[in-house]
Design an enzyme around this catalytic site. Structure first.
Site, PDB file in Angstrom:
ATOM      1  N   GLU A   1      49.665  43.237 131.825  1.00  0.00           N
ATOM      2  CA  GLU A   1      50.156  43.072 130.454  1.00  0.00           C
ATOM      3  C   GLU A   1      51.557  43.687 130.291  1.00  0.00           C
ATOM      4  O   GLU A   1      52.419  43.115 129.627  1.00  0.00           O
ATOM      5  CB  GLU A   1      49.141  43.705 129.490  1.00  0.00           C
ATOM      6  CG  GLU A   1      49.517  43.696 128.021  1.00  0.00           C
ATOM      7  CD  GLU A   1      49.794  42.314 127.434  1.00  0.00           C
ATOM      8  OE1 GLU A   1      49.530  41.298 128.090  1.00  0.00           O
ATOM      9  OE2 GLU A   1      50.316  42.267 126.320  1.00  0.00           O
TER      10      GLU A   1
ATOM     11  N   HIS B   1      50.095  44.784 150.230  1.00  0.00           N
ATOM     12  CA  HIS B   1      49.898  43.478 150.861  1.00  0.00           C
ATOM     13  C   HIS B   1      50.931  42.469 150.363  1.00  0.00           C
ATOM     14  O   HIS B   1      50.600  41.332 150.072  1.00  0.00           O
ATOM     15  CB  HIS B   1      48.478  42.985 150.579  1.00  0.00           C
ATOM     16  CG  HIS B   1      47.443  43.957 151.033  1.00  0.00           C
ATOM     17  ND1 HIS B   1      47.124  44.126 152.364  1.00  0.00           N
ATOM     18  CD2 HIS B   1      46.694  44.851 150.344  1.00  0.00           C
ATOM     19  CE1 HIS B   1      46.202  45.070 152.461  1.00  0.00           C
ATOM     20  NE2 HIS B   1      45.932  45.533 151.254  1.00  0.00           N
TER      21      HIS B   1
ATOM     22  N   GLU C   1      58.444  38.411 129.026  1.00  0.00           N
ATOM     23  CA  GLU C   1      58.509  37.575 127.822  1.00  0.00           C
ATOM     24  C   GLU C   1      59.751  37.842 126.993  1.00  0.00           C
ATOM     25  O   GLU C   1      60.394  36.903 126.530  1.00  0.00           O
ATOM     26  CB  GLU C   1      57.287  37.858 126.914  1.00  0.00           C
ATOM     27  CG  GLU C   1      56.019  37.206 127.359  1.00  0.00           C
ATOM     28  CD  GLU C   1      54.847  37.570 126.433  1.00  0.00           C
ATOM     29  OE1 GLU C   1      54.085  36.666 126.104  1.00  0.00           O
ATOM     30  OE2 GLU C   1      54.694  38.749 126.051  1.00  0.00           O
TER      31      GLU C   1
ATOM     32  N   ARG D   1      56.807  31.113 115.506  1.00  0.00           N
ATOM     33  CA  ARG D   1      55.937  30.295 116.356  1.00  0.00           C
ATOM     34  C   ARG D   1      56.689  29.692 117.529  1.00  0.00           C
ATOM     35  O   ARG D   1      56.076  29.220 118.491  1.00  0.00           O
ATOM     36  CB  ARG D   1      55.304  29.178 115.525  1.00  0.00           C
ATOM     37  CG  ARG D   1      54.399  29.696 114.426  1.00  0.00           C
ATOM     38  CD  ARG D   1      53.960  28.563 113.543  1.00  0.00           C
ATOM     39  NE  ARG D   1      53.173  27.591 114.279  1.00  0.00           N
ATOM     40  CZ  ARG D   1      51.858  27.644 114.416  1.00  0.00           C
ATOM     41  NH1 ARG D   1      51.191  28.614 113.866  1.00  0.00           N
ATOM     42  NH2 ARG D   1      51.212  26.731 115.095  1.00  0.00           N
TER      43      ARG D   1
ATOM     44  N   CYS E   1      55.367  23.903 116.990  1.00  0.00           N
ATOM     45  CA  CYS E   1      55.852  23.217 115.791  1.00  0.00           C
ATOM     46  C   CYS E   1      55.216  23.784 114.522  1.00  0.00           C
ATOM     47  O   CYS E   1      54.079  24.241 114.540  1.00  0.00           O
ATOM     48  CB  CYS E   1      55.513  21.739 115.862  1.00  0.00           C
ATOM     49  SG  CYS E   1      56.061  20.948 117.369  1.00  0.00           S
TER      50      CYS E   1
ATOM     51  N   TRP F   1      59.057  22.040 118.378  1.00  0.00           N
ATOM     52  CA  TRP F   1      59.117  22.587 119.740  1.00  0.00           C
ATOM     53  C   TRP F   1      58.966  21.368 120.646  1.00  0.00           C
ATOM     54  O   TRP F   1      57.915  20.738 120.681  1.00  0.00           O
ATOM     55  CB  TRP F   1      57.970  23.577 119.947  1.00  0.00           C
ATOM     56  CG  TRP F   1      58.040  24.402 121.188  1.00  0.00           C
ATOM     57  CD1 TRP F   1      58.730  25.569 121.364  1.00  0.00           C
ATOM     58  CD2 TRP F   1      57.353  24.151 122.415  1.00  0.00           C
ATOM     59  NE1 TRP F   1      58.515  26.043 122.628  1.00  0.00           N
ATOM     60  CE2 TRP F   1      57.678  25.201 123.297  1.00  0.00           C
ATOM     61  CE3 TRP F   1      56.503  23.135 122.875  1.00  0.00           C
ATOM     62  CZ2 TRP F   1      57.188  25.280 124.596  1.00  0.00           C
ATOM     63  CZ3 TRP F   1      56.020  23.213 124.172  1.00  0.00           C
ATOM     64  CH2 TRP F   1      56.367  24.275 125.014  1.00  0.00           C
TER      65      TRP F   1
ATOM     66  N   LYS G   1      54.422  31.140 119.794  1.00  0.00           N
ATOM     67  CA  LYS G   1      53.374  32.089 119.427  1.00  0.00           C
ATOM     68  C   LYS G   1      51.995  31.468 119.630  1.00  0.00           C
ATOM     69  O   LYS G   1      51.073  32.113 120.093  1.00  0.00           O
ATOM     70  CB  LYS G   1      53.555  32.479 117.960  1.00  0.00           C
ATOM     71  CG  LYS G   1      52.527  33.465 117.449  1.00  0.00           C
ATOM     72  CD  LYS G   1      52.720  34.809 118.104  1.00  0.00           C
ATOM     73  CE  LYS G   1      51.653  35.807 117.716  1.00  0.00           C
ATOM     74  NZ  LYS G   1      51.602  36.923 118.686  1.00  0.00           N
TER      75      LYS G   1
ATOM     76  N   ASN H   1      52.694  17.855 114.015  1.00  0.00           N
ATOM     77  CA  ASN H   1      52.435  18.822 115.093  1.00  0.00           C
ATOM     78  C   ASN H   1      51.406  18.205 116.031  1.00  0.00           C
ATOM     79  O   ASN H   1      50.452  17.586 115.552  1.00  0.00           O
ATOM     80  CB  ASN H   1      51.814  20.102 114.530  1.00  0.00           C
ATOM     81  CG  ASN H   1      52.812  20.941 113.772  1.00  0.00           C
ATOM     82  OD1 ASN H   1      53.986  20.617 113.701  1.00  0.00           O
ATOM     83  ND2 ASN H   1      52.320  22.031 113.191  1.00  0.00           N
ATOM     84  N   GLY H   2      51.559  18.431 117.325  1.00  0.00           N
ATOM     85  CA  GLY H   2      50.570  17.920 118.279  1.00  0.00           C
ATOM     86  C   GLY H   2      51.219  16.904 119.214  1.00  0.00           C
ATOM     87  O   GLY H   2      52.439  16.769 119.260  1.00  0.00           O
TER      88      GLY H   2
ATOM     89  N   LYS I   1      54.847  41.595 129.147  1.00  0.00           N
ATOM     90  CA  LYS I   1      55.671  41.968 127.983  1.00  0.00           C
ATOM     91  C   LYS I   1      57.145  41.976 128.383  1.00  0.00           C
ATOM     92  O   LYS I   1      57.995  41.457 127.676  1.00  0.00           O
ATOM     93  CB  LYS I   1      55.292  43.353 127.432  1.00  0.00           C
ATOM     94  CG  LYS I   1      54.004  43.451 126.681  1.00  0.00           C
ATOM     95  CD  LYS I   1      54.032  42.918 125.273  1.00  0.00           C
ATOM     96  CE  LYS I   1      53.633  41.501 125.152  1.00  0.00           C
ATOM     97  NZ  LYS I   1      52.364  40.975 125.415  1.00  0.00           N
TER      98      LYS I   1
HETATM   99  C1  G6P Z   1      51.149  32.215 123.804  1.00  0.00           C
HETATM  100  C2  G6P Z   1      51.703  33.488 123.190  1.00  0.00           C
HETATM  101  C3  G6P Z   1      51.032  34.711 123.825  1.00  0.00           C
HETATM  102  C4  G6P Z   1      49.528  34.608 123.687  1.00  0.00           C
HETATM  103  C5  G6P Z   1      49.005  33.289 124.279  1.00  0.00           C
HETATM  104  C6  G6P Z   1      47.532  33.087 123.940  1.00  0.00           C
HETATM  105  O1  G6P Z   1      51.562  32.115 125.120  1.00  0.00           O
HETATM  106  O2  G6P Z   1      53.104  33.559 123.372  1.00  0.00           O
HETATM  107  O3  G6P Z   1      51.479  35.896 123.174  1.00  0.00           O
HETATM  108  O4  G6P Z   1      48.932  35.684 124.341  1.00  0.00           O
HETATM  109  O5  G6P Z   1      49.716  32.191 123.724  1.00  0.00           O
HETATM  110  O6  G6P Z   1      47.415  32.949 122.550  1.00  0.00           O
HETATM  111  P1  G6P Z   1      46.105  33.215 121.719  1.00  0.00           P
HETATM  112  O7  G6P Z   1      46.514  32.927 120.302  1.00  0.00           O
HETATM  113  O8  G6P Z   1      45.077  32.247 122.217  1.00  0.00           O
HETATM  114  O9  G6P Z   1      45.705  34.622 121.927  1.00  0.00           O
END
Ligand code: G6P
Length: 607
Positions: free
Chosen positions: A480, A503, A487, A27, A2, A73, A602, A99-100, A484
């Site tokens: 990673e 395995h 995502e 976000r 949010c 959100w 985000k 927010n929250g 990517k």
């Molecule tokens: C969310 C984002 C990721 C990020 C993760 C941790 O899932 O989409 O891209 O890596 O949060 O966020 P931070 O701000 O703690 O690195």
């Protein structure tokens, strides 16, 4: 997640609010809304994108020079227009964006219903709106303050009332709010990027503080109503940081910003004379670092993968045992931890709820806590005993790229720093300093692989599954790379240690399932080559990320992406670049919304 934007001043508020919400789109959200105050409240909200809210405003403008707005959100209740914020309290005597998450909303709702308040949405936020209305007499800030004492959970709040035109009241607990201090106008936002271009100075509201903004004044009180002497700081971001420039997407811009981001992460921190690194804000003395028996690195998402690279770096360069823990698991476990353990939280946003909670739990148990963080003034940055900023500039693309490489660079410098206090010799330190200095150029050279990556992307854009395989330093990079792809392109991908794939995951290998092998020259090259042959023997296509000019890999792989040679411990930084680009190009070819992938946020500020 949010987002909140508020404006009070002399300009039409709705335009500024919508502009701010667009900046917060990255976000992640699923509905948007605003309210302006002008002889009454003018509420406009819509499920869907900010564009749809803007369309509604074109038909039904919201007049006035004061208002608050929100991107939601969904947590409590579906992503509908009714559940979108703002929510009204009483008979429209207040409007609230939030927010929250309010954990005790059910019991509060029952109590408020018994008092005659009528609920229209399924949200926890509406409880806050009615609660404030129930306390409202002649002081809006005090009504907000009293309501906050009844709330359990987290909140960043902005509140307006038709009885107090021109006034916005804000409050926070566990969810950020930053005030933008201008000339004859003031703003409020959950994220400084919404304020860039409007003001030069900001104030980060602290936990349990309440702020009141009008066009001419801003005041802060604490939870006991005592006035707070607040000092502003410069925002330090400019429009170039929050615009895409000539790039099609923020993610691509941020991938290409990596050489500069790494320069910024290292600026002033490498020390040739002592062959080490220095950090201004660790707030730990040399004895504490020398005596540390163990580090625990805790993080989520991409930052968690940086933490695993950090584990390898610390164990090799600093010779200190490291454990890496998902913050969401660590916060609820109760592992026996020795006294001389330092807990390091790694986070781009500094607001991830699980990472913040894990850090607080560690502090409660008496461990020194450090943070590696990008967002200045964020909750984790403020609450850690000490830490290191990335200085990577705002990262807007939801899929993290430059924050990852900056985190790994800072971890490498930290490992050098701790290593030099323990067993690394001066010549070893000198070599590491020299190699680190060469990193930005190495990443610039690596980015020239983009053309090769695009060809590979065209060939594999329609696959349904993919494996990412690497060993040692490149195992976390395999994780990673797979993250990517998942995502932003919604292709199912798994990252594995290359040898471990025998395995289980090898059962997935067929001619439709490519394996991306991270196989640059280095210590484990021959071992990974055997794993590559095992996949080829089973008919699986192989995309190899290999050192420039490597003929042996070229003969075996179906497709090859070349990267420059680097020492083993820096290979994660180089090898991740083609994987970021591969995910980006595949997502684009599949028509996915690269910067705003579905369901993701985000900054994840709820558990
Ligand atoms: C969310 C984002 C990721 C990020 C993760 C941790 O899932 O989409 O891209 O890596 O949060 O966020 P931070 O701000 O703690 O690195």
């Amino acid at each position: 997640m949010c987002g909140i934007v508020g404006y009070t001043g002399h300009r039409p508020a709705a335009e500024i609010l919508v502009g701010g919400l667009r900046r917060l789109e990255y976000r992640g959200y699923d509905s948007a809304g605003l309210v302006t105050v002008d002889g009454g409240l003018h509420v406009r909200k819509r499920a869907g994108r900010v564009d749809e809210l803007a369309g509604l405003l074109a038909e039904q403008p919201a007049p006035g020079t004061c208002g608050i707005s929100h991107t939601r959100w969904a947590t409590h209740g579906g992503a509908t227009t009714t559940n979108a914020h703002p929510h009204l309290g009483g008979d429209g005597s207040v409007a609230v964006v939030h927010n929250g998450v309010i954990e005790n909303y059910a019991i509060l709702k029952q109590q408020l219903q018994a008092e005659g308040f009528v609920f229209r949405s399924e949200t926890d936020t509406e409880v806050i709106a009615h609660l404030i209305a129930s306390y409202l007499e002649d002081d809006l800030a005090d009504a907000v303050r009293k309501a906050c004492t009844r709330l359990k959970g987290t909140y960043g709040l902005a509140v307006v009332s038709p009885r107090f035109p021109g006034l916005i009241v804000g409050a926070r607990l566990g969810s950020p709010l930053v005030l933008g201090i201008g000339q004859h106008e003031h703003l409020m936002a959950s994220d400084p990027s919404a304020l860039v271009g409007h003001i030069e100075n900001v104030f980060y509201l602290q936990e349990r503080q309440i702020c009141s903004l009008t066009a001419e004044e801003w005041t802060i009180v604490d939870a006991d109503k005592a006035p707070v002497q607040a000092r502003t700081q410069p925002i330090n971001w400019d429009l170039g940081d929050v615009d895409k420039g000539s790039f099609a997407h923020y993610m691509l811009k941020e991938i290409y910003e990596q050489p500069t981001a790494l320069e910024n992460a290292m600026r002033g921190r490498l020390d040739d004379a002592d062959a080490t690194a220095h950090f201004g804000g660790l707030n730990l003395d040399a004895q504490q670092l020398r005596r540390a028996d163990r580090f625990i690195f805790t993080a989520c998402g991409t930052s968690y993968h940086a933490a695993i690279v950090g584990e390898y770096l610390f164990e090799e360069l600093a010779r200190v045992p490291v454990e890496v823990e998902y913050a969401s698991e660590f916060r609820y476990r109760n592992p026996p931890i020795d006294r001389n353990t330092i807990v390091l939280a790694i986070t781009q946003s500094g607001e991830t709820a699980d990472t913040l909670a894990a850090m607080r739990e560690s502090k409660r148990k008496g461990h020194p806590t450090l943070a590696i963080c990008n967002v200045v003034g964020s909750s984790i940055a403020r609450e850690a005993d000490g830490g290191v900023y990335l200085h990577a500039g705002p990262e807007i693309g939801v899929a993290s790229t430059k924050a990852f490489t900056s985190q790994v660079t800072v971890l490498a410098m930290l490992a050098l720093f701790v290593g030099r206090m323990r067993h690394l010799s001066a010549p070893q330190g000198e070599r590491l300093v020299r190699e680190l200095r060469g990193l930005p150029q190495l990443i610039r050279e690596t980015l020239t692989c983009d053309e090769q990556v695009q060809q590979v992307a065209r060939k594999y854009a329609n696959v349904r599954n993919a494996l990412y395989l690497g060993r040692q330093y490149l195992f976390p990079v395999a994780l990673e790379g797979a993250l990517k792809l998942k995502e932003i392109s919604y292709i199912h991908a798994e990252g594995y240690p290359a040898a471990e794939m025998k395995h289980g995951p090898i059962a997935l290998v067929d001619k439709e399932t490519p394996s991306v092998f991270l196989i640059p020259r280095g210590e484990v090259f021959d071992k990974v080559m055997s794993n590559l042959e095992e996949i080829k023997a089973r008919g699986g296509p192989v995309i190899a990320v290999a050192s420039t000019g490597d003929e042996r890999v070229a003969r075996k792989a179906d497709d090859i992406i070349h990267i420059p040679e680097a020492p083993d411990y820096l290979q994660p930084l180089v090898a991740v670049v083609p994987l970021q680009l591969l995910a980006y190009h595949i997502a684009r070819l599949r028509g996915c919304d690269v910067d705003k992938p579905r369901n993701l946020a985000k900054s994840v500020t709820v558990e």
